[in-house]
Design a protein around this motif. Structure first.
Motif, PDB file in Angstrom:
ATOM      1  N   UNK B 460       0.838  -1.189   0.000  1.00  0.00           N
ATOM      2  CA  UNK B 460       0.000   0.000   0.000  1.00  0.00           C
ATOM      3  C   UNK B 460       0.880   1.249   0.000  1.00  0.00           C
ATOM      4  N   UNK B 461       0.310   2.340  -0.455  1.00  0.00           N
ATOM      5  CA  UNK B 461       1.093   3.548  -0.640  1.00  0.00           C
ATOM      6  C   UNK B 461       1.774   4.014   0.637  1.00  0.00           C
ATOM      7  N   UNK B 462       3.014   4.436   0.504  1.00  0.00           N
ATOM      8  CA  UNK B 462       3.738   5.006   1.631  1.00  0.00           C
ATOM      9  C   UNK B 462       4.234   6.395   1.254  1.00  0.00           C
ATOM     10  N   UNK B 463       4.204   7.294   2.220  1.00  0.00           N
ATOM     11  CA  UNK B 463       4.716   8.645   2.014  1.00  0.00           C
ATOM     12  C   UNK B 463       5.952   8.823   2.885  1.00  0.00           C
ATOM     13  N   UNK B 464       7.081   9.077   2.233  1.00  0.00           N
ATOM     14  CA  UNK B 464       8.325   9.273   2.976  1.00  0.00           C
ATOM     15  C   UNK B 464       8.648  10.758   3.068  1.00  0.00           C
ATOM     16  N   UNK B 465       9.332  11.108   4.127  1.00  0.00           N
ATOM     17  CA  UNK B 465       9.787  12.482   4.332  1.00  0.00           C
ATOM     18  C   UNK B 465      11.290  12.477   4.084  1.00  0.00           C
ATOM     19  N   UNK B 466      11.704  13.112   3.002  1.00  0.00           N
ATOM     20  CA  UNK B 466      13.101  13.033   2.584  1.00  0.00           C
ATOM     21  C   UNK B 466      13.654  14.443   2.372  1.00  0.00           C
ATOM     22  N   UNK B 467      14.969  14.531   2.225  1.00  0.00           N
ATOM     23  CA  UNK B 467      15.586  15.836   2.072  1.00  0.00           C
ATOM     24  C   UNK B 467      16.548  15.881   0.899  1.00  0.00           C
ATOM     25  N   UNK B 468      16.821  17.095   0.442  1.00  0.00           N
ATOM     26  CA  UNK B 468      17.779  17.291  -0.652  1.00  0.00           C
ATOM     27  C   UNK B 468      18.546  18.584  -0.408  1.00  0.00           C
ATOM     28  N   UNK B 469      19.862  18.458  -0.233  1.00  0.00           N
ATOM     29  CA  UNK B 469      20.687  19.643  -0.116  1.00  0.00           C
ATOM     30  C   UNK B 469      21.124  20.094  -1.502  1.00  0.00           C
ATOM     31  N   UNK B 470      20.784  21.332  -1.850  1.00  0.00           N
ATOM     32  CA  UNK B 470      21.147  21.871  -3.170  1.00  0.00           C
ATOM     33  C   UNK B 470      21.428  23.369  -3.051  1.00  0.00           C
ATOM     34  N   UNK B 471      22.118  23.887  -4.062  1.00  0.00           N
ATOM     35  CA  UNK B 471      22.262  25.344  -4.189  1.00  0.00           C
ATOM     36  C   UNK B 471      21.558  25.760  -5.483  1.00  0.00           C
ATOM     37  N   UNK B 472      22.300  25.933  -6.557  1.00  0.00           N
ATOM     38  CA  UNK B 472      21.729  26.193  -7.884  1.00  0.00           C
ATOM     39  C   UNK B 472      22.673  25.532  -8.891  1.00  0.00           C
ATOM     40  N   UNK B 473      22.157  25.240 -10.056  1.00  0.00           N
ATOM     41  CA  UNK B 473      23.006  24.603 -11.070  1.00  0.00           C
ATOM     42  C   UNK B 473      22.541  25.033 -12.456  1.00  0.00           C
ATOM     43  N   UNK B 474      23.513  25.062 -13.376  1.00  0.00           N
ATOM     44  CA  UNK B 474      23.195  25.439 -14.766  1.00  0.00           C
ATOM     45  C   UNK B 474      23.342  24.223 -15.683  1.00  0.00           C
ATOM     46  N   UNK B 475      22.390  24.114 -16.602  1.00  0.00           N
ATOM     47  CA  UNK B 475      22.375  23.022 -17.576  1.00  0.00           C
ATOM     48  C   UNK B 475      22.322  23.648 -18.966  1.00  0.00           C
ATOM     49  N   UNK B 476      23.195  23.201 -19.851  1.00  0.00           N
ATOM     50  CA  UNK B 476      23.307  23.808 -21.179  1.00  0.00           C
ATOM     51  C   UNK B 476      22.350  23.152 -22.171  1.00  0.00           C
ATOM     52  N   UNK B 477      21.748  23.981 -23.013  1.00  0.00           N
ATOM     53  CA  UNK B 477      21.023  23.517 -24.206  1.00  0.00           C
ATOM     54  C   UNK B 477      19.897  22.537 -23.850  1.00  0.00           C
ATOM     55  N   UNK B 478      18.958  23.032 -23.069  1.00  0.00           N
ATOM     56  CA  UNK B 478      17.831  22.208 -22.592  1.00  0.00           C
ATOM     57  C   UNK B 478      16.566  22.617 -23.337  1.00  0.00           C
ATOM     58  N   UNK B 479      15.673  21.645 -23.612  1.00  0.00           N
ATOM     59  CA  UNK B 479      14.388  21.938 -24.250  1.00  0.00           C
ATOM     60  C   UNK B 479      13.461  22.587 -23.229  1.00  0.00           C
ATOM     61  N   UNK B 480      13.042  23.810 -23.492  1.00  0.00           N
ATOM     62  CA  UNK B 480      12.090  24.485 -22.601  1.00  0.00           C
ATOM     63  C   UNK B 480      10.828  24.816 -23.386  1.00  0.00           C
ATOM     64  N   UNK B 481       9.732  25.074 -22.633  1.00  0.00           N
ATOM     65  CA  UNK B 481       8.470  25.425 -23.289  1.00  0.00           C
ATOM     66  C   UNK B 481       7.850  24.225 -23.974  1.00  0.00           C
ATOM     67  N   UNK B 482       7.235  23.329 -23.212  1.00  0.00           N
ATOM     68  CA  UNK B 482       6.849  22.018 -23.743  1.00  0.00           C
ATOM     69  C   UNK B 482       5.427  21.971 -24.289  1.00  0.00           C
ATOM     70  N   UNK B 483       4.671  23.046 -24.143  1.00  0.00           N
ATOM     71  CA  UNK B 483       3.288  22.977 -24.594  1.00  0.00           C
ATOM     72  C   UNK B 483       3.115  23.399 -26.048  1.00  0.00           C
ATOM     73  N   UNK B 484       4.194  23.875 -26.634  1.00  0.00           N
ATOM     74  CA  UNK B 484       4.097  24.321 -28.030  1.00  0.00           C
ATOM     75  C   UNK B 484       4.275  23.139 -28.986  1.00  0.00           C
ATOM     76  N   UNK B 485       3.582  23.185 -30.116  1.00  0.00           N
ATOM     77  CA  UNK B 485       3.733  22.155 -31.144  1.00  0.00           C
ATOM     78  C   UNK B 485       5.037  22.297 -31.911  1.00  0.00           C
ATOM     79  N   UNK B 486       5.692  23.446 -31.775  1.00  0.00           N
ATOM     80  CA  UNK B 486       6.905  23.704 -32.561  1.00  0.00           C
ATOM     81  C   UNK B 486       8.080  22.892 -32.041  1.00  0.00           C
TER      82      UNK B 486
END
Lengths: 446, 486
Positions: B460-486
């Motif tokens: 049966x479904x379980x809900x866990x409480x978890x953590x993530x330590x992050x700052x910020x990060x840059x990713x090059x050449x990513x597909x953005x804007x996914x609702x467009x047909x173009x």
């Protein structure tokens, strides 16, 4: 001797009454949910999890004027019930006034009394293991690897309030799901039923095995607009998401629903009719809501025209109407949601849809669906466990899985064939649909 | 608590279990939620019970059985233990590999919750007053929906095993969030603070709420929500993407945290949540990300929502490498899954959602370790890109490769400067391609642990409480804007 499967009406309402007696609030409501659940999970052609649980949860809503407090416990002893009532009252005393609280529902029409299924209650670990062995044997014979789950749950739900409302019902759900995997393909089958004796695991296993075999060596196809046949598990997934955001009385009041202000308007194709029918025997029946109010049949879309939404007493008051009996637990802030949805069937079989499709895709089911834009009902998700290419009216093989990102009301405006047979996934009963120009926005590697 | 767990373990062994453990869990959860000037929910939940897990059948090397009961008594504890053995014997009728457990030293310990200010010391009136003040400030900006919420969880747990472990742990979690939503012709535009989907939640006390300083953010948050409908729609195409805060945490969660769960890798979630592309032959050699990508799993971080002293198999909390200089080097494990791939010990990642659920391999705090540039330097060195914050929507395939996210707000970057807001931003990618395109990770100055209190897994479904330590990060050449047909 009682023939109740979990807790009979007298015992359940007696527990509710003890909590009511312990409350000093002006109005008090008590929900009791007593459950007995069993689950067997399997993977890699053997059982890896065999579990059972018994529990009884008590939820108390206390109101002093328009101030409301909510407390819960799973301690149904006299002391536990006194404590939960006192905590709810203390919270109500500390709360600020809530102008939207309409008071608790007065006793009205008594909801029908539903009883759980004895075969499901008796579907214990040995019976579940036997069902699983049938699945595994089919997978083994085909050289595939089976994973899945088989469960049987029964529960009693009682509601009582200080105005005299009383309701009790039992429910049961038996379920089996399986995914069979080959080298580079997978196939799926699943069923829900009130009666565990109707599960037919071997027949389902043959379906999963066939899908796995037919989708070996999947080819990559480009995303884009495709004519698509969505089998019922994909349709029920999409319809559930649509209903949660669109026909929720609170979402409509707050302007977040895609059908806000559109009741009476054509919102999708004229071949689409959707109702919430809590007592329809094709589904898992639910007689009343968490306010003890009988769940009404609500027409949501008739022939493409938006007809109605569902309410609890709180949203009904704000909207100047009556509750439809769709209240969730008092602790939930999600708003009223339809949980017994039926999409009207058509005339076609899936085979006829395939034969009528020159070039398209057949989707067995979706995975990880989520609303990208709830107010426009734009849903995204992946295909999985059997996605096929159709050419010249025939399935010519499996394809790698695709991501869709599509406005559901727009997609329901492009349905040109509807299946004659439906399928139930706990909350939604729906047939297969053929949809023109369904939008796939991406692809994955398998 | 201790007596019941030991009694249940003894009863299970007497009934034929070759291994048994038991947990009594007692939870108290409180929530205050204010919406548009009124209390929408004021709740106080108590829940306690016992769960017994055993290995039995097939001469003792058989299968797992688990039984939970919500009634705490000696009789119910014995009955649950016997039921668990029966369940294991039924499971052992299918042929699988015998269950083997990696070794762990049985521990006897008692661990209090590390809080500075116990939330119990903060009266309800004060909690309400804080949220009402934030609500007033948000509605002063004329948003249609203003929501504020504070949640507190107290948990006491005792674990005992047939190997001799006896561990008592306390846990306190505190969280808060604000949301402001504007309804416009373009739809609902929402802004959240400090993050979306429940805000920030940590294994800390009221000191977290003090640090969040909710009133200082309520007005600006709502003002941004009010103006968001006037922003341009997210452009469609490929461009550089900067993720920060809660959105980077969720990206890490979905595309790294889940695929490193070793039970999932070995197939036990195949029919439901899915499997993983990070199959065992990739361990130690697969290039998951660029050299800049260093990921750890660390249950020892003070205050992390995925922190604890011992997991639900009695294994001590640990810090381990998941990805080092871009190379995939480790999984999250249980004792059984660790043994299955030949590891000598588990790294302590078995966690259950309360007494009624079997422990599963779950995230602890899965962290993207800080890099060297400041967040400002990353933005300044981006010619054209978009910074996305605060998740709205998430989806990923069943091997955790193709993902798609929608966010509350995007900030266009042109020639190294923020050039304006965009609404409904979204992006999509394939996990290893995406992390290999990471060319900058922000330094420790903006690194913080984000809580994810709603991680779903299992049946049966379980809900866990978890953590993530992050700052910020840059990713090059990513597909953005996914609702467009173009």
């Amino acid at each position: 001797m009682s023939d109740a499967l979990v807790m009979d009406r007298d015992e359940a309402l007696e527990i509710c009454a003890r909590a009511l007696e312990a409350s000093t609030a002006e109005q008090t409501e008590v929900n009791l949910l007593a459950s007995r659940s069993g689950l067997t999970r399997f993977a890699n052609n053997h059982i890896h999890q065999s579990a059972a649980e018994t529990n009884a949860e008590v939820l108390v809503r206390a109101a002093i004027g328009n101030q409301v407090g909510i407390a819960s416990t799973n301690d149904a002893s006299a002391e536990g019930l006194r404590d939960v009532a006192e905590r709810a009252c203390a919270l109500a005393a500390a709360a600020t006034s809530d102008e939207h609280f309409p008071g608790l529902p007065a006793p009205g029409e008594e909801p029908p009394t539903l009883h759980g299924n004895a075969a499901t209650a008796a579907f214990g670990p040995a019976e579940r293991a036997e069902a699983v062995r049938e699945c595994i044997s089919v997978a083994s014979e085909r050289g595939q690897s089976a994973a899945g789950a088989c469960s049987a749950d029964v529960w009693a739900h009682a509601v009582a309030n200080s105005l005299g409302a009383r309701a009790w019902q039992e429910s049961s759900v038996a379920h089996v799901r399986m995914v069979f995997a080959g080298e580079d393909s997978s196939g799926y089958a699943e069923t829900y039923a009130e009666d565990a004796s109707t599960l037919q695991p071997r027949e389902l296993a043959e379906v999963a095995a066939d899908k796995c075999e037919r989708s070996i060596s999947p080819r990559a196809v480009d995303p884009g607009r495709w004519d698509v046949i969505l089998e019922p598990p994909a349709v029920t997934d999409a319809i559930f998401h649509l209903s949660v955001v669109a026909f929720n009385g609170l979402a409509c009041l707050e302007g977040r629903s895609p059908i806000c202000g559109r009741i009476g308007e054509q919102v999708c194709g004229a071949n689409i009719t959707l109702v919430d029918a809590p007592l329809d025997p094709r589904g898992i029946r639910r007689a009343f809501d968490f306010e003890g109010v009988p769940r009404r049949r609500v027409e949501l879309i008739r022939e493409g025209v938006a007809q109605g939404i569902v309410h609890d007493s709180r949203t009904a008051r704000r909207a100047g109407t009556h509750t439809t009996g769709h209240a969730g637990p008092a602790s939930s802030t999600w708003g009223p949601v339809p949980f017994n949805l039926f999409l009207s069937p058509g005339e076609a079989t899936v085979d006829e849809m395939v034969a009528a499709t020159e070039r398209g895709l057949l989707v067995t089911r979706f995975h990880y669906t989520n609303m990208l834009d709830p107010s426009a009902a734009v849903l995204t998700g992946m295909t999985r466990d059997g996605t096929f290419l159709i050419e010249g009216g025939e399935i010519v093989g499996g394809v790698r899985n695709l991501r869709f990102t599509e406005g559901l009301l727009e997609a329901l405006s492009r349905v040109d064939m509807i299946g004659r047979n439906g399928w139930l996934d706990d909350y939604v009963w729906a047939p297969a649909l053929r949809i023109r120009d369904f939008r796939f926005s991406g692809a994955t590697e398998f | 608590m201790e007596d019941l767990t030991k009694l249940a373990v003894e009863a299970a062994v007497a009934a034929g279990a070759s291994y048994a453990d038991a947990r009594v869990v007692d939870r108290r959860s409180e929530r205050v939620r204010v919406k548009n000037g009124a209390v929408e929910a004021l709740t106080d939940g108590r829940n306690r019970g016992l769960g017994v897990r055993v290995i039995a059948g097939r001469g003792g090397a058989g299968a797992w059985g688990f039984a939970g009961c919500g009634e705490l008594s000696a009789g119910e504890a014995r009955a649950a233990a016997v039921r668990a053995v029966e369940l294991a014997r039924a499971a052992a009728t299918t042929i699988g590999e015998p269950v083997r457990l990696a070794e762990v030293e049985p521990v006897v310990d008692s661990v209090p919750a590390p809080v500075q200010i116990d939330p119990d010391d903060i009266p309800l009136d004060d909690r309400l007053a804080l949220l009402m003040e934030c609500d007033r400030q948000m509605r002063a900006e004329r948003v249609e929906i203003a929501v504020g919420s504070i949640s507190v969880l107290h948990q006491r747990q005792h674990f005992a095993s047939s190997e001799g472990a006896s561990i008592y742990q306390e846990r306190v979690e505190t969280g808060a969030m604000l949301e402001a939503t504007t309804i416009a012709d373009c739809g609902a535009c929402r802004r959240s603070y400090p993050s979306s989907h429940g805000g920030q939640v940590m294994s800390r006390g009221w000191e977290l709420i003090n640090e969040l300083d909710l009133p200082a953010h309520a007005g600006p948050l709502a003002a941004e929500a009010r103006t968001l409908p006037d922003a341009a729609e997210c452009p469609a195409g490929r461009m550089d993407l900067i993720l920060a805060g809660g959105q980077l945490a969720l990206q890490l969660h979905e595309s790294c945290g889940h695929p490193i769960e070793l039970d999932r890798v070995l197939g036990t979630e195949a029919s439901y949540a899915g499997t993983s592309f990070l199959t065992p032959e990739k361990l130690g050699s697969f290039r998951y990300g660029s050299d800049r990508v260093n990921i750890t799993a660390d249950a020892t971080l003070l205050g992390g929502l995925g922190s604890f002293a011992y997991d639900d198999e009695g294994v001590p909390a640990q810090r381990s490498w998941i990805v080092r200089a871009g190379i995939f080097t480790g999984y999250l494990t249980s004792r059984e899954t660790a043994a299955r791939i030949g590891l000598a010990a588990s790294n302590g990642s078995m966690r259950a959602d309360g007494w009624a659920r079997l422990p599963l391999v779950r995230m602890t705090n899965v962290n993207l370790e800080p890099g060297e540039l400041s967040r400002e330097e990353i933005i300044a060195s981006t010619e054209r890109g978009i910074l996305m914050e605060d998740n709205l929507s998430w989806s990923i395939d069943d091997k955790r490769l193709n993902f798609q996210f929608g966010c509350e707000i995007g900030r266009l970057i042109e020639d190294g400067e923020i050039a304006g807001m965009v609404r409904s931003p979204s992006y999509t990618g394939i996990t290893p391609e995406f992390w290999r395109s990471c060319d900058a990770v922000a330094d420790a100055a903006t690194w913080r642990i984000w809580g994810v209190p709603n991680c779903g897994k299992g049946e049966p479904g379980q809900t866990a409480h978890v953590g993530h330590g992050v700052s910020a990060a840059r990713f090059r050449d990513v597909q953005v804007g996914v609702t467009s047909d173009e």
